[in-house]
Design a protein around this motif. Structure first.
Motif: not given
Length: 117
Positions: A26-27, A30-32, A37, A109, A111-115
């Motif tokens: 998930e990390f 979701d965080q790229v 992706r 870290y 967090f990249n909030g645009r999940g």
């Protein structure tokens, strides 16, 4: 010694594997950025592969370092002369070091909030 002694260990490893694999996947998904992706999933699989390689390397190094010169290694086929407890304590130490590293990187870290949810 009964095989049932292994059930709690495998149960705990299975539960830990479920949480870590799903969280790691998930990390990396979701965080790229959306365009990368597939690279994120490739990185996830690469981390798993490198971890398996390092695990095998660690076992080989410990077997070579603790055996030889007429001594039994920690992984001797005779369980009465083997020292799997030493290996377990070494894994505890490495896990503690990994946990400290996790805490350091988790605090730094962003967090990249645009999940995706």
């Amino acid at each position: 010694m009964s095989i049932w002694w292994l059930v709690p260990q495998y149960l705990l490893l299975g539960i830990a594997d479920v949480f870590s694999v799903v969280g790691l996947q998930e990390f990396f998904y979701d965080q790229v950025p959306k365009e990368l992706r597939s690279i994120g999933l490739a990185l996830y699989l690469s981390v798993t592969g490198v971890g398996s390689f390092l695990s095998s390397f660690l076992l080989m190094v410990i077997d070579k370092a603790t055996g030889g010169n007429g001594r039994d290694s920690w992984f001797s086929s005779n369980l009465n002369r083997a020292h799997l407890d030493y290996f377990d304590w070494q894994l505890v130490g490495l896990g503690a070091i990994g946990f400290v590293a996790y805490l350091y990187f988790a605090r730094s870290y962003i967090f990249n909030g645009r999940g995706t949810h």
